[in-house]
Design a protein around this motif. Structure first.
Motif, PDB file in Angstrom:
ATOM      1  N   CYS A   1       0.827  -1.219   0.000  1.00 58.69           N
ATOM      2  CA  CYS A   1       0.000   0.000   0.000  1.00 58.69           C
ATOM      3  C   CYS A   1       0.857   1.263   0.000  1.00 58.69           C
ATOM      4  O   CYS A   1       1.952   1.279   0.565  1.00 58.69           O
ATOM      5  CB  CYS A   1      -0.919   0.008   1.218  1.00 58.69           C
ATOM      6  SG  CYS A   1      -2.215  -1.242   1.120  1.00 58.69           S
ATOM      7  N   ALA A   2       0.323   2.311  -0.603  1.00 64.07           N
ATOM      8  CA  ALA A   2       0.996   3.614  -0.592  1.00 64.07           C
ATOM      9  C   ALA A   2       1.062   4.167   0.829  1.00 64.07           C
ATOM     10  O   ALA A   2       2.045   4.789   1.214  1.00 64.07           O
ATOM     11  CB  ALA A   2       0.270   4.589  -1.513  1.00 64.07           C
ATOM     12  N   PHE A   3       0.004   3.932   1.594  1.00 64.68           N
ATOM     13  CA  PHE A   3      -0.049   4.334   2.996  1.00 64.68           C
ATOM     14  C   PHE A   3      -1.213   3.618   3.663  1.00 64.68           C
ATOM     15  O   PHE A   3      -2.025   2.973   3.002  1.00 64.68           O
ATOM     16  CB  PHE A   3      -0.153   5.859   3.179  1.00 64.68           C
ATOM     17  CG  PHE A   3      -1.332   6.494   2.494  1.00 64.68           C
ATOM     18  CD1 PHE A   3      -2.515   6.729   3.183  1.00 64.68           C
ATOM     19  CD2 PHE A   3      -1.264   6.878   1.165  1.00 64.68           C
ATOM     20  CE1 PHE A   3      -3.600   7.330   2.563  1.00 64.68           C
ATOM     21  CE2 PHE A   3      -2.347   7.483   0.531  1.00 64.68           C
ATOM     22  CZ  PHE A   3      -3.515   7.709   1.230  1.00 64.68           C
ATOM     23  N   ALA A   4      -1.266   3.723   4.982  1.00 66.75           N
ATOM     24  CA  ALA A   4      -2.341   3.105   5.768  1.00 66.75           C
ATOM     25  C   ALA A   4      -2.963   4.169   6.659  1.00 66.75           C
ATOM     26  O   ALA A   4      -2.299   5.127   7.071  1.00 66.75           O
ATOM     27  CB  ALA A   4      -1.796   1.969   6.629  1.00 66.75           C
ATOM     28  N   ILE A   5      -4.248   3.977   6.955  1.00 70.32           N
ATOM     29  CA  ILE A   5      -4.971   4.857   7.878  1.00 70.32           C
ATOM     30  C   ILE A   5      -5.614   3.965   8.921  1.00 70.32           C
ATOM     31  O   ILE A   5      -6.307   2.999   8.574  1.00 70.32           O
ATOM     32  CB  ILE A   5      -6.056   5.671   7.137  1.00 70.32           C
ATOM     33  CG1 ILE A   5      -5.430   6.503   6.023  1.00 70.32           C
ATOM     34  CG2 ILE A   5      -6.813   6.562   8.119  1.00 70.32           C
ATOM     35  CD1 ILE A   5      -6.442   7.142   5.100  1.00 70.32           C
ATOM     36  N   CYS A   6      -5.378   4.269  10.192  1.00 70.07           N
ATOM     37  CA  CYS A   6      -5.901   3.409  11.251  1.00 70.07           C
ATOM     38  C   CYS A   6      -5.991   4.165  12.564  1.00 70.07           C
ATOM     39  O   CYS A   6      -5.521   5.293  12.684  1.00 70.07           O
ATOM     40  CB  CYS A   6      -5.009   2.182  11.426  1.00 70.07           C
ATOM     41  SG  CYS A   6      -3.313   2.574  11.872  1.00 70.07           S
ATOM     42  N   ASN A   7      -6.586   3.513  13.529  1.00 69.79           N
ATOM     43  CA  ASN A   7      -6.605   4.016  14.895  1.00 69.79           C
ATOM     44  C   ASN A   7      -5.278   3.687  15.558  1.00 69.79           C
ATOM     45  O   ASN A   7      -4.434   2.994  14.978  1.00 69.79           O
ATOM     46  CB  ASN A   7      -7.735   3.328  15.682  1.00 69.79           C
ATOM     47  CG  ASN A   7      -9.098   3.672  15.135  1.00 69.79           C
ATOM     48  OD1 ASN A   7      -9.403   4.819  14.902  1.00 69.79           O
ATOM     49  ND2 ASN A   7      -9.923   2.660  14.924  1.00 69.79           N
ATOM     50  N   ASP A   8      -5.122   4.140  16.772  1.00 71.25           N
ATOM     51  CA  ASP A   8      -4.016   3.712  17.622  1.00 71.25           C
ATOM     52  C   ASP A   8      -4.258   2.224  17.875  1.00 71.25           C
ATOM     53  O   ASP A   8      -5.081   1.844  18.699  1.00 71.25           O
ATOM     54  CB  ASP A   8      -4.035   4.526  18.919  1.00 71.25           C
ATOM     55  CG  ASP A   8      -3.059   4.026  19.966  1.00 71.25           C
ATOM     56  OD1 ASP A   8      -2.198   3.190  19.642  1.00 71.25           O
ATOM     57  OD2 ASP A   8      -3.178   4.472  21.121  1.00 71.25           O
ATOM     58  N   SER A   9      -3.579   1.389  17.089  1.00 77.61           N
ATOM     59  CA  SER A   9      -3.794  -0.058  17.149  1.00 77.61           C
ATOM     60  C   SER A   9      -2.551  -0.767  16.640  1.00 77.61           C
ATOM     61  O   SER A   9      -1.591  -0.132  16.194  1.00 77.61           O
ATOM     62  CB  SER A   9      -5.002  -0.443  16.279  1.00 77.61           C
ATOM     63  OG  SER A   9      -4.711  -0.201  14.916  1.00 77.61           O
ATOM     64  N   GLY A  10      -2.607  -2.072  16.650  1.00 80.29           N
ATOM     65  CA  GLY A  10      -1.487  -2.868  16.164  1.00 80.29           C
ATOM     66  C   GLY A  10      -1.178  -2.646  14.697  1.00 80.29           C
ATOM     67  O   GLY A  10      -0.030  -2.803  14.267  1.00 80.29           O
ATOM     68  N   VAL A  11      -2.173  -2.273  13.912  1.00 78.18           N
ATOM     69  CA  VAL A  11      -1.962  -2.085  12.476  1.00 78.18           C
ATOM     70  C   VAL A  11      -0.924  -0.998  12.207  1.00 78.18           C
ATOM     71  O   VAL A  11      -0.104  -1.130  11.296  1.00 78.18           O
ATOM     72  CB  VAL A  11      -3.289  -1.786  11.746  1.00 78.18           C
ATOM     73  CG1 VAL A  11      -3.051  -1.431  10.295  1.00 78.18           C
ATOM     74  CG2 VAL A  11      -4.219  -2.986  11.852  1.00 78.18           C
ATOM     75  N   GLN A  12      -0.912   0.062  12.995  1.00 73.54           N
ATOM     76  CA  GLN A  12       0.086   1.116  12.770  1.00 73.54           C
ATOM     77  C   GLN A  12       1.498   0.575  12.957  1.00 73.54           C
ATOM     78  O   GLN A  12       2.422   0.978  12.239  1.00 73.54           O
ATOM     79  CB  GLN A  12      -0.171   2.315  13.681  1.00 73.54           C
ATOM     80  CG  GLN A  12       0.097   2.038  15.134  1.00 73.54           C
ATOM     81  CD  GLN A  12      -0.178   3.208  16.035  1.00 73.54           C
ATOM     82  OE1 GLN A  12      -0.315   4.340  15.581  1.00 73.54           O
ATOM     83  NE2 GLN A  12      -0.248   2.938  17.324  1.00 73.54           N
ATOM     84  N   HIS A  13       1.672  -0.349  13.882  1.00 80.14           N
ATOM     85  CA  HIS A  13       2.994  -0.928  14.123  1.00 80.14           C
ATOM     86  C   HIS A  13       3.363  -1.927  13.029  1.00 80.14           C
ATOM     87  O   HIS A  13       4.527  -2.035  12.639  1.00 80.14           O
ATOM     88  CB  HIS A  13       3.034  -1.568  15.510  1.00 80.14           C
ATOM     89  CG  HIS A  13       2.708  -0.589  16.592  1.00 80.14           C
ATOM     90  ND1 HIS A  13       3.512   0.492  16.895  1.00 80.14           N
ATOM     91  CD2 HIS A  13       1.644  -0.500  17.417  1.00 80.14           C
ATOM     92  CE1 HIS A  13       2.966   1.195  17.864  1.00 80.14           C
ATOM     93  NE2 HIS A  13       1.816   0.614  18.198  1.00 80.14           N
ATOM     94  N   MET A  14       2.369  -2.634  12.513  1.00 73.78           N
ATOM     95  CA  MET A  14       2.610  -3.536  11.381  1.00 73.78           C
ATOM     96  C   MET A  14       3.011  -2.720  10.156  1.00 73.78           C
ATOM     97  O   MET A  14       3.952  -3.087   9.443  1.00 73.78           O
ATOM     98  CB  MET A  14       1.362  -4.374  11.101  1.00 73.78           C
ATOM     99  CG  MET A  14       1.068  -5.375  12.211  1.00 73.78           C
ATOM    100  SD  MET A  14      -0.613  -6.083  12.196  1.00 73.78           S
ATOM    101  CE  MET A  14      -0.862  -6.566  10.526  1.00 73.78           C
ATOM    102  N   ALA A  15       2.328  -1.614   9.903  1.00 75.21           N
ATOM    103  CA  ALA A  15       2.682  -0.740   8.780  1.00 75.21           C
ATOM    104  C   ALA A  15       4.112  -0.222   8.952  1.00 75.21           C
ATOM    105  O   ALA A  15       4.901  -0.228   7.996  1.00 75.21           O
ATOM    106  CB  ALA A  15       1.689   0.412   8.663  1.00 75.21           C
TER     107      ALA A  15
END
Length: 169
Positions: free
Chosen positions: A94-108
């Motif tokens: 992905c070009a970028f990710a949008i998420c809450n304060d969650s594990g996904v931000q750390h995976m990105a």
């Protein structure tokens, strides 16, 4: 992991299309930005030509489906369909990710995908931000910051102050 992601994307994503990930889930309700706002962001991104990948756990599938339904056929709901490593592979593409304060931000962050993270001010400022300078953390200060509460008595005021226009910008 790449072959699983390839097979998920093959029939859904047009070739040479830039993808963006949206992950609306979070462990705590205090960390969740409203789903309707995620849907509006998805609408804005698809209007700009992006294809949206919706990521999350199985319990996020319904929420992600509601967002996908508003993306004009330019979204794929992968919530609950990918392992953690497969989700990392999808994020990597992905070009970028949008998420809450969650594990996904750390995976990105782990796969070097820039992330726009929507934060409450429940915790100590800066404590859970994604690693790296390529990320954008959006948060609004309120009088009740650093409350550490599991449930917000103010209807998630701090998170709701973040507008769709803040994320799209």
């Amino acid at each position: 992991h790449a072959s699983v992601v390839d097979s998920e994307l093959q029939s859904a994503v047009p070739p040479e299309t830039s993808m963006v990930a949206i992950a609306p889930g979070a462990k705590r309700s205090t960390n969740k930005w409203p789903l309707d706002r995620y849907a509006k962001v998805a609408e804005a991104l698809t209007a700009q030509g992006y294809f949206v990948l919706l990521l999350g756990a199985a319990n996020d599938h319904e929420s992600c489906a509601s967002i996908a339904s508003r993306a004009g056929g330019r979204a794929l709901n992968l919530a609950g369909r990918l392992s953690v490593l497969e989700s990392c592979e999808a994020l990597r593409r992905c070009a970028f990710a949008i998420c809450n304060d969650s594990g996904v931000q750390h995976m990105a962050a782990a796969v070097r995908t820039p992330c726009i993270s929507v934060f409450s001010v429940r915790d100590m400022r800066g404590k859970w931000r994604p690693y790296g300078s390529q990320h954008v953390v959006l948060e609004k200060q309120v009088a009740c910051h650093t409350c550490y509460l599991e449930e917000c008595p103010h209807a998630n005021l701090c998170v709701k102050q973040i507008q769709v226009s803040d994320v799209v910008a």
